[in-house]
Structures are given as C-alpha cells and as structure tokens.
Design an enzyme around this catalytic site. Structure first.
Site: not given
Lengths: 549, 158
Positions: A223, A227, A374-376, A439-440
């Site tokens: 995580h 950041y 989300h993380f794209h 996912r994946r």
C-alpha cells in the site's frame, strides 16, 4: 537559497536521463503487454507462439508497476534535489549511478525469467506459487538499487541543512526526502519476505513457506507503494504547476504538513488489502481500515491547495463570478493541461478507493476487475499523466532542447486521447467488476454461465479503450524521443514555484525527522505487532512450492 | 500555522464526513456483525481429504445452529468440489471452504460471498440465499494457467 541551480548540472542530468530511458522503454513494453491483455480478454484474439496470458500479465505488472514507476521517480527526485538543493557531490552521483546499474541489472534478470516462463507469478509473488530464484533476486536488486538512489537524495539534503542551519529546506527537496523515507520504510517489508522466505525457499534451502506472513509482509509494502507513486505527482502539483501557470504556491507549511501525514498514514494500513483473508482477526482489520481512511485528510488539503492556487491565479487575471477563473487557466499549455487531466481523474479514483478500503464494501469488489479499473485511474491516469507532464519540460531541460509548439500540441492530443481511452477501459472495468467479473483472469465463458455472458460486452469496451490508450502511448514515446534527441536546441525551464506572499513562515518542526520517523514506527508497531505475533503463534504447517503455469 | 478560513471549513466538513463514515462501518461491523470472513481456524493443507468437514464436501442440513445448512467446498488447481449444487430458496447457509494447494479465490458472482482460500486456513461466511437463480462460483485470485477455467455453480431453487 544560494544553492538554487536554474539549470541542472550536466552530469546530474545524464544520471536522470539514464533513469528516464529505462522508464520509457518499460512504458513501450508494458503498454504493448496491456494492449494484448485487453485484446485477449475481448475473446476475439489469441496470443501467438505459445505465449501465455499470465506471462504477459506478469510483464505488464512488473514493467509498469515496478520498473517504469521506480526509474521515473528516482530520476525525477534526483533532478528536483539537484535543481533546488544544488549539484550532487561526486560521491552522491556515483551512488546514483551504482543504484541505476543495480536496478537495471535486476530488471534484466527478472525480465529474462518472465520471458523464459519461469516466473509467471505476477508482481505480487503469490507464494506458494514458486518462481525461479533469479526472478526474486532481480526484483530485490531493483529495490536495493533504489535505496542507493535514495541515499544520493538524502546525502544532498543533509549537505544543504548543514550549509543553511535554521532554515527550512527547499520545498521540493523536502518532499523528495519524505518520499524517500516512505520508500525505505515500506520496502523493508518486501525485502524481508524475499530475503528470509522466498529466496531460501526457491533455492531449495528450506521446503516450506508461511503463506500468510509472506502476504502480510508484501502488503505492508504494497500500500505505501501506491503512495510512493503518488507523492512525486503531488510534488509536481504543489511546486511545479503553480509556476507553470504563473501563480504562487498557496502555503508552504500546509504542503509540508500534508506530506508528513502521508508518511504517517500510508504504511500501517496493509490489512485493507487482506480483508477477505481467513487468518487475520477482524478487529485488527478494522483498526487498519480506520488508519487507511486518515489519508483522506492530506488528500483534502491537497485538493484545496491546488484549486485555491488555480482560483487565486484566475482572479488575479481579472476573472469574475464563481467559476470565471476556470477559463483563465492556460489550457493550451501541455505542461499544465496533461497533469490537470490526471488531477480530475483523481476525483472518481479517490471515491472508488473509499469503496475498496471499506470494511464491508470490499467484499463486493475484492479481486474483481473493479479494482483494476480503480488503479488505472490512480496510477495509470493521475500519476502517469503527471509523469508525462513532467517529461514535457524536464527531458528538454536536461538535453538542452525545447518543447516546440508542434510537440506541445501533440502532447495535449496525447493527454486527451488518454482520457478518452481510459474512460472506456476503466469505466467498463468498474461496471463489469460490480457484476462480478474477476481481475487477473484470461478470457473465459465459465462453461457458458449466464452471468459471465453479461461481462463480455464490457470486455470488448475494455479492448476498445486499451487500443486508444496504446495509440496514446505511441504518441508519448514519439514525443519523448523527439525531446531527447531531435527537438531544436535551446533552454527549457525547470519550473519551481515561489511561495505566496500571504503565506506565513514555515515552522522548523517539519524537519524534525526523529519525531516523524518515530511516530511512523510507533504507528506501524501499534497496527502490526499483535496480529503478527498471532500469525506466528497460530501458524499452520507451511506450504511447499507449486509451479502451476 | 495559519490556515485559510475556507480551508478550515473544508477540512472540518471533510473530517466530519469521515467520522460519520467510519462510525457507520464500525457499527455495521461490531454491532450488526457484518465482519469480513475471518475464521482464524487452521488445517493441515496436505490432509484436507481426511479432515472433517472437508472429507465430505457438499450441502448438509444441520440442527441447533444459527444456520440451516452447511455447504462445504474443497478447492484445488483448477476445480472446486463439489461441482454444481442446489440450495433451497431462503436457506441460511454457512459456506465453509479451504484449499489443498495454492491460494484460490472463492467468489459467488452476484452475491456478497467473496473469500480468499489460503493453504492452512479455513474460510467461512454465513449468508442467506434469498433470490432464486443460477450463481457462478469462480476463482478470483490468480492460481496458475487454468485459473480462468476454475468454476462451479450454485442453483438456488424453490
């Protein structure tokens, strides 16, 4: 600020550019892998020559999530430090070069094992799937190399503080130092699982691995990793963007405070990636959920500060009405517009993040393609578009060239194309994820299940989005090559914002690392000690290695 | 350290919203019992087939518990045992699952059942099947080359 270099020393510039070459090669390779994944998942395309879906998935994750980000960030932070705190010493520069070569060697080792199909375990490792030891060793070298780069930045910061006693360090150097500290504290977790668990196990020195401990150490790192990606983008938003648009930094102290809060609250939170796991007590999961949400505070501070800068700039140009300032922003300048698209994407991205980290809502979306969507938005839009925005001025600044009008225009097209492609791809991922699509996973009709049939139109939309994004990547690579080798010679500015006259003097407490690192360590111990002891005391028999790909 | 008045209002509003949000999560978790699956029980992953209840996978009616049925699954690369299964509509079911080899996911698409299966640990979740229909069970954690073929089905019938 007697050490401020308007122009980065050529020798430091070479070191930074070396990092950028690797980063943009990674963009090309990883982008191609991403395109192939979306095409396979549309169900209309199969990979040639016996290449596996999970092999290119591993390439995509490693090359973009670890290589592109780490190389770009290390390069950018060295550049920012050299620009504002002065040219690196010969020793610091040498450390930087050793770091660069160690990282590059590690990348090549890991890449070779992935290409030989001996490491299709994804970048999250997922023991007891067992990759070749050279894969783990290669990724360890990437981390070790980044520590050496970090040491160069820390060394320069220490020099500056010694030469300027009692003065707050240059803002962007301070931010680079916070991110370096964050990275060092976070990577201890991944280094521990690799050195003490995965390497001895993949070398055959031990038979078994404790899966839960390995995952917990990984997510202790996983995580803060996000950041570590985000903070360099924030550096550009806080310090560079105000100068680009011709405004001043809203408040130096609040910018520093928000970075310190990110340092404190981004590490003791890994359990929110492990909410669905059987071996962790739910009360400890909840505690880390609460800590996770505390990053909302510095995020809100950042949003306020940015839009306050934009609005006060617009009003100083004579804007009236509630939103008149919006029109005064320099929309024709790619150095502003492309990162701005990234900032906008962070609004839905942050909202989605609240869903993911929620104790209960996570159950609906965990490991669905919603998370990929989300993380794209976070990494692959907010962060990456800001990195591109940085490259538009930093690459020509380092190579002694200029961003021409034609390239600037192309850069804006690139950003807009990215936004369109990502709207399709990430939007379709979010929607399909809510319906349950995992996912994946390679293309599958799941034995003709009615639910899986509903997901296929969304997967086609993802392929459309992925194709548009790949065109945007080609444009970006074209611009990078132009700025590195072909653009006309000249002087391109490295923009560093000045603090607003209304801002108050910055208190020295922000430079008190004993205090901030002390609180960071205490929070980590508080959040992890008891659950970690529980895991060790109640551990089941460890797992042997499997190669199931 | 000076803070602009608007920033104070913005942060008070934001932090207030955050507190309300976290309180909702906390009440839901500790008062209503909506906790994520965290069974904390362990098992020898190499002896799953001979350890109860995994020696008899499938649906079983139980008496005197808070739930009516127990539905036991064993996961291994790349299949779930049992395969397709029927559950009566409205039944309160405790799903109990574990894995014999690597990490697998256990997601019942269109429901809130979503757990990680990790070697050595038992995963449990109690739920009520209150909508008739066919539900796809699939593996949502990468487990190898057949990951996307790993599936099963629950039919909720009247």
């Amino acid at each position: 600020m007697n050490t401020l270099n308007a122009k980065i020393d050529r020798r430091d510039g070479k070191l930074v550019m070396a990092h950028f070459y690797v980063a943009f090669i990674a963009l090309a390779v990883g982008g191609l892998a991403g395109l192939l994944q979306t095409l396979v998942r549309s169900g209309k395309f199969q990979l040639p020559a016996g290449i596996g879906y999970y092999q290119i998935l591993t390439v995509h994750g490693v090359v973009l999530g670890l290589v592109l980000t780490t190389f770009f960030i290390m390069g950018f932070q060295i550049a920012a430090t050299s620009r504002t705190s002065g040219t690196l010493s010969n020793l610091q520069r040498k450390l930087g070069w050793i770091g660069f070569w160690v990282m590059t060697a590690g990348t090549l080792m890991a890449a070779t094992m992935i290409l030989l199909n001996k490491a299709s375990v994804l970048y999250t490792f997922y023991a007891p799937l067992q990759a070749h030891f050279i894969y783990y060793l290669g990724l360890t070298l990437v981390v070790v190399g980044s520590w050496l780069d970090g040491a160069a930045v820390l060394g320069k910061y220490i020099n500056w503080r010694k030469q300027n006693p009692g003065q707050p360090s240059p803002l962007i150097t301070f931010m680079a130092v916070v991110n370096t500290m964050l990275w060092i504290v976070a990577t201890i977790g991944v280094a521990a699982t690799v050195l003490f668990q995965l390497l001895p196990w993949s070398l055959g020195l031990v038979d078994r691995v404790d899966v839960l401990i390995s995952r917990t150490l990984f997510w202790y790192f996983g995580h803060p990793l996000v950041y570590f990606w985000l903070l360099p983008a924030y550096m550009a938003w806080y310090v560079v963007i105000p100068k680009v648009i011709g405004a001043k930094i809203f408040s130096d102290s609040l910018a520093r405070l928000s970075f310190i809060l990110f340092l404190l609250f981004s590490i003791p939170v890994g359990f929110h990636h492990q909410l669905m796991e059987p071996g962790i007590d739910p009360a400890w999961k909840f505690l880390q959920v609460v800590l996770t949400f505390l990053v909302v505070i510095p995020s809100l501070m950042t949003a306020f500060s940015l839009f306050a800068t934009f609005e006060s700039f617009g009003r100083s140009k004579g804007a009236t009405g509630l939103f008149g300032w919006f029109k005064k922003l320099p929309w024709g300048d790619a150095r502003f517009t492309v990162p701005f698209i990234g900032m906008l994407s962070f609004i839905p991205a942050g909202a989605g993040g609240l869903v993911n980290a929620s104790h209960q809502l996570n159950q609906v979306v965990h490991n669905t393609i919603w998370v990929t969507g989300h993380f794209h938005l976070t990494l692959a839009t907010a962060v990456v578009l800001t990195f591109f925005g940085i490259s538009y001025w930093l690459v020509p600044h380092l190579t002694g060239r200029v961003l021409t009008k034609a390239m600037n225009k192309l850069a804006i097209y690139q950003g807009v194309l990215w936004a369109i492609g990502m709207t399709f791809m990430s939007g379709a991922m979010h929607a399909a994820g809510l319906l349950g699509a995992p996912r994946r996973s390679s293309f599958s009709e799941y034995g003709g299940a009615a639910q899986a049939t509903e997901w296929i139109p969304y997967q086609i939309a993802q392929a459309v989005g992925g194709t548009i994004l790949f065109i945007a990547i080609i444009l970006m690579l074209y611009i990078f090559v132009n700025l590195a080798f072909f653009a006309p010679k000249g002087e391109e500015e490295f923009p560093i914002g000045e603090i607003s006259d209304h801002a108050e003097k910055t208190p020295m407490v922000f430079e008190n690392w004993k205090l901030w690192l002390g609180i960071t360590v205490l929070l980590i111990l508080f959040a992890y000690t008891i659950p970690f002891i529980d895991m060790i005391q109640n551990a089941p028999i460890g797992s042997k290695g499997y190669k199931l790909w | 350290m000076h803070m602009h008045k608007f920033e104070k209002i913005w942060l008070i509003f934001g932090i207030g919203a955050l507190l309300v949000f976290l309180t909702v999560l906390g009440v839901s978790a500790f008062y209503l019992g909506n906790q994520p699956p965290s069974c904390l029980a362990t098992i020898n992953p190499e002896k799953v087939d001979t350890t109860a209840p995994f020696n008899e996978p499938g649906l079983k009616k139980v008496e005197g518990k808070d739930w009516d049925y127990e539905l036991v699954y064993v996961a291994q690369a790349f299949a779930y045992t049992p395969g397709d299964i029927e559950v009566p509509l409205g039944a309160k079911v405790k799903v109990i699952a574990t894995t014999k080899d690597v990490i697998h996911g256990f997601e019942v698409a269109g429901t809130n059942i979503n757990m990680m299966l990790e070697p050595g640990y038992i995963s449990e979740f109690v739920t009520t099947f209150d909508k008739a229909g066919e539900y796809l069970i699939l593996c949502n954690e990468y487990c190898g080359s057949g990951h996307h073929m790993m599936a099963s089905k629950i039919k909720v019938v009247k």
